[in-house]
Design a protein around this motif. Structure first.
Motif, PDB file in Angstrom:
ATOM      1  N   LEU A  22       7.013   9.857  -9.162  1.00 41.81           N
ATOM      2  CA  LEU A  22       5.987  10.140  -8.165  1.00 41.81           C
ATOM      3  C   LEU A  22       5.909   9.070  -7.090  1.00 41.81           C
ATOM      4  N   VAL A  23       6.011   7.805  -7.504  1.00 40.72           N
ATOM      5  CA  VAL A  23       5.814   6.687  -6.589  1.00 40.72           C
ATOM      6  C   VAL A  23       6.932   5.671  -6.773  1.00 40.72           C
ATOM      7  N   PHE A  58      15.992 -10.331   6.283  1.00 46.65           N
ATOM      8  CA  PHE A  58      14.762  -9.986   6.976  1.00 46.65           C
ATOM      9  C   PHE A  58      13.566 -10.674   6.318  1.00 46.65           C
ATOM     10  N   ALA A  59      12.494 -10.828   7.090  1.00 47.44           N
ATOM     11  CA  ALA A  59      11.249 -11.385   6.570  1.00 47.44           C
ATOM     12  C   ALA A  59      10.688 -10.484   5.461  1.00 47.44           C
ATOM     13  N   THR A  60       9.927 -11.092   4.590  1.00 53.30           N
ATOM     14  CA  THR A  60       9.440 -10.416   3.383  1.00 53.30           C
ATOM     15  C   THR A  60       8.564  -9.205   3.705  1.00 53.30           C
ATOM     16  N   SER A  61       8.926  -8.090   3.110  1.00 52.84           N
ATOM     17  CA  SER A  61       8.169  -6.849   3.275  1.00 52.84           C
ATOM     18  C   SER A  61       8.477  -5.920   2.106  1.00 52.84           C
ATOM     19  N   LEU A  62       7.468  -5.150   1.729  1.00 54.53           N
ATOM     20  CA  LEU A  62       7.626  -4.105   0.721  1.00 54.53           C
ATOM     21  C   LEU A  62       7.256  -2.759   1.331  1.00 54.53           C
ATOM     22  N   ALA A  63       7.824  -1.706   0.779  1.00 55.61           N
ATOM     23  CA  ALA A  63       7.427  -0.339   1.143  1.00 55.61           C
ATOM     24  C   ALA A  63       6.999   0.398  -0.102  1.00 55.61           C
ATOM     25  N   LEU A  64       6.074   1.308   0.064  1.00 60.61           N
ATOM     26  CA  LEU A  64       5.564   2.110  -1.038  1.00 60.61           C
ATOM     27  C   LEU A  64       5.646   3.572  -0.619  1.00 60.61           C
ATOM     28  N   VAL A  65       6.222   4.400  -1.479  1.00 56.03           N
ATOM     29  CA  VAL A  65       6.415   5.816  -1.151  1.00 56.03           C
ATOM     30  C   VAL A  65       5.793   6.680  -2.242  1.00 56.03           C
ATOM     31  N   ASP A  66       4.875   7.553  -1.834  1.00 61.29           N
ATOM     32  CA  ASP A  66       4.314   8.562  -2.734  1.00 61.29           C
ATOM     33  C   ASP A  66       5.077   9.855  -2.465  1.00 61.29           C
ATOM     34  N   HIS A  67       5.996  10.179  -3.366  1.00 67.52           N
ATOM     35  CA  HIS A  67       6.872  11.329  -3.154  1.00 67.52           C
ATOM     36  C   HIS A  67       6.125  12.648  -3.366  1.00 67.52           C
ATOM     37  N   GLN A  68       5.090  12.627  -4.180  1.00 72.52           N
ATOM     38  CA  GLN A  68       4.337  13.856  -4.420  1.00 72.52           C
ATOM     39  C   GLN A  68       3.509  14.240  -3.199  1.00 72.52           C
ATOM     40  N   HIS A  69       2.855  13.254  -2.579  1.00 67.26           N
ATOM     41  CA  HIS A  69       1.973  13.541  -1.452  1.00 67.26           C
ATOM     42  C   HIS A  69       2.635  13.266  -0.107  1.00 67.26           C
ATOM     43  N   ARG A  70       3.916  12.925  -0.133  1.00 65.32           N
ATOM     44  CA  ARG A  70       4.726  12.758   1.081  1.00 65.32           C
ATOM     45  C   ARG A  70       4.084  11.748   2.036  1.00 65.32           C
ATOM     46  N   ALA A  87      14.941   1.382   7.627  1.00 62.71           N
ATOM     47  CA  ALA A  87      15.257   1.421   6.196  1.00 62.71           C
ATOM     48  C   ALA A  87      14.281   2.335   5.456  1.00 62.71           C
ATOM     49  N   LEU A  88      12.997   2.250   5.826  1.00 65.39           N
ATOM     50  CA  LEU A  88      11.996   3.119   5.201  1.00 65.39           C
ATOM     51  C   LEU A  88      12.243   4.577   5.579  1.00 65.39           C
ATOM     52  N   HIS A  89      12.667   4.816   6.813  1.00 65.71           N
ATOM     53  CA  HIS A  89      12.992   6.182   7.244  1.00 65.71           C
ATOM     54  C   HIS A  89      14.129   6.769   6.410  1.00 65.71           C
ATOM     55  N   THR A  90      15.117   5.959   6.056  1.00 62.97           N
ATOM     56  CA  THR A  90      16.224   6.463   5.236  1.00 62.97           C
ATOM     57  C   THR A  90      15.764   6.785   3.823  1.00 62.97           C
ATOM     58  N   LEU A  91      14.706   6.112   3.367  1.00 60.33           N
ATOM     59  CA  LEU A  91      14.170   6.363   2.020  1.00 60.33           C
ATOM     60  C   LEU A  91      13.195   7.535   2.012  1.00 60.33           C
ATOM     61  N   ALA A  92      12.404   7.632   3.069  1.00 58.22           N
ATOM     62  CA  ALA A  92      11.362   8.663   3.180  1.00 58.22           C
ATOM     63  C   ALA A  92      11.298   9.086   4.643  1.00 58.22           C
ATOM     64  N   LYS A 301      16.824  -7.604  -1.033  1.00 58.06           N
ATOM     65  CA  LYS A 301      16.582  -6.378  -0.282  1.00 58.06           C
ATOM     66  C   LYS A 301      17.249  -5.201  -1.002  1.00 58.06           C
ATOM     67  N   GLY A 302      16.533  -4.083  -1.075  1.00 58.59           N
ATOM     68  CA  GLY A 302      17.084  -2.883  -1.700  1.00 58.59           C
ATOM     69  C   GLY A 302      16.611  -2.627  -3.104  1.00 58.59           C
ATOM     70  N   ILE A 303      15.945  -3.612  -3.709  1.00 60.80           N
ATOM     71  CA  ILE A 303      15.402  -3.392  -5.051  1.00 60.80           C
ATOM     72  C   ILE A 303      14.391  -2.241  -5.016  1.00 60.80           C
ATOM     73  N   LYS A 304      14.498  -1.349  -5.979  1.00 63.52           N
ATOM     74  CA  LYS A 304      13.586  -0.204  -6.112  1.00 63.52           C
ATOM     75  C   LYS A 304      12.924  -0.279  -7.466  1.00 63.52           C
ATOM     76  N   ILE A 305      11.596  -0.101  -7.480  1.00 67.38           N
ATOM     77  CA  ILE A 305      10.821  -0.122  -8.719  1.00 67.38           C
ATOM     78  C   ILE A 305       9.979   1.139  -8.800  1.00 67.38           C
ATOM     79  N   PRO A 306      10.184   1.970  -9.808  1.00 70.14           N
ATOM     80  CA  PRO A 306       9.307   3.144  -9.976  1.00 70.14           C
ATOM     81  C   PRO A 306       7.938   2.721 -10.455  1.00 70.14           C
ATOM     82  N   LEU A 307       6.924   3.262  -9.819  1.00 67.69           N
ATOM     83  CA  LEU A 307       5.551   2.948 -10.228  1.00 67.69           C
ATOM     84  C   LEU A 307       4.867   4.142 -10.871  1.00 67.69           C
TER      85      LEU A 307
END
Length: 307
Positions: A22-23, A58-70, A87-92, A301-307
């Motif tokens: 989901l996230v 790149f400078a430190t940043s995280l992205a969070l994606v809720d795939h259920q609620h887009r 990079a976020l656009h390519t993920l979501a 960069k590129g690490i993905k963690i399911p939440l």
């Protein structure tokens, strides 16, 4: 009966897989505010970044994606926001996912100046939600050029309150934690980010762990993953400068503080926010190998963690 049982197991497994997906949290950058290599640095440790573009950070940043609620969210608006938003656009992808919020930790260069790209000289966005603490809100409202973003409604400021959770989506809750730092213009916070299954602690900047009213080892135990300030590896890293003027917990100090944690707790820790002088900026360095041998992790960069 056996067929029904097997079907139920398949359905339960599929439901769990759907829940697990989901996230997701993604690392978009790992460097200190000025990135790597830094301007005017032509010393040996910076030259790989100048000579090979793929070595740049790149400078430190995280992205969070809720795939259920887009919906998608960005933590920090860095000077590298153009590349990080791509990079976020390519993920979501935009169109399928809405950028529903930008969450900022504090008012230092590498954490908010990317907001300029939301303005009319650039993307010209419309009411992008930006989540900030009270002093930060006042700062953005009262000082140009940031006040123009507010007045033209390129961004809409959303209130954060220390230790009060906000529900970004039905699947995502975020709780800001005040931390001590050089708060010249704004407060500084870290975040506890909660998804359906896991919690992440994100503290890219803090002065020293012992100056915090909270016990960092207890905070690590309360989450599943912890991205922690690793601006400098050790004292003396910047020659001819008093490092007490730019206090951060040295990685060597953090590892000493965490050394008695069980292996399962140590494995939660990702060091992040590396200054250009920090050998951890190179994940293949001897220092990075020592960090991993001690049971900790080095953010990349590129690490993905399911939440």
């Amino acid at each position: 009966m056996k067929k029904i049982y097997l079907l139920l197991m398949v359905l339960i497994g599929q439901a769990q897989a759907d829940k697990d997906g989901l996230v997701s949290l993604h690392v978009l950058g790992v460097a200190q505010d000025a990135g790597y290599p830094q301007m005017n640095c032509y010393q040996q440790h910076c030259m790989p970044g100048w000579q090979e573009p793929r070595q740049r950070k790149f400078a430190t940043s995280l992205a969070l994606v809720d795939h259920q609620h887009r919906q998608k969210f960005l933590f920090e608006a860095t000077p590298d926001i153009r590349e990080q938003m791509y990079a976020l656009h390519t993920l979501a992808p935009d169109g399928d996912y809405a950028l529903t919020g930008v969450l900022l930790t504090h008012g230092h260069m590498g954490h908010y100046t990317g907001l300029m790209h939301f303005g009319r000289e650039a993307a010209g966005t419309r009411e992008t939600p930006v989540y900030v603490m009270p002093r930060f809100k006042q700062y953005l409202q009262s000082n140009g050029p940031w006040s123009q973003l507010v007045n033209l409604k390129n961004i809409t400021l959303k209130d954060l309150t220390a230790n009060q959770p906000i529900h970004l989506t039905p699947n995502i809750t975020v709780r800001p934690l005040l931390v001590p730092h050089r708060d010249e213009f704004t407060e500084t916070v870290g975040f506890v980010i909660s998804g359906p299954n896991q919690k992440v602690l994100f503290i890219p900047d803090i002065d020293k762990w012992h100056l915090w009213e909270r016990e960092i080892t207890a905070e690590i135990k309360a989450v599943d993953v912890a991205f922690l300030d690793a601006t400098f590896y050790a004292n003396g890293e910047i020659p001819n400068r008093d490092m007490s003027e730019i206090p951060h917990p040295f990685v060597t100090e953090s590892m000493a503080l965490f050394k008695d944690l069980p292996a399962a707790e140590k494995s939660k820790v990702f060091f992040i926010h590396f200054n250009h002088s920090n050998p951890l900026i190179n994940p293949q360095s001897e220092a990075a190998e020592q960090v991993r041998a001690a049971g900790f992790k080095v953010a990349e960069k590129g690490i993905k963690i399911p939440l």
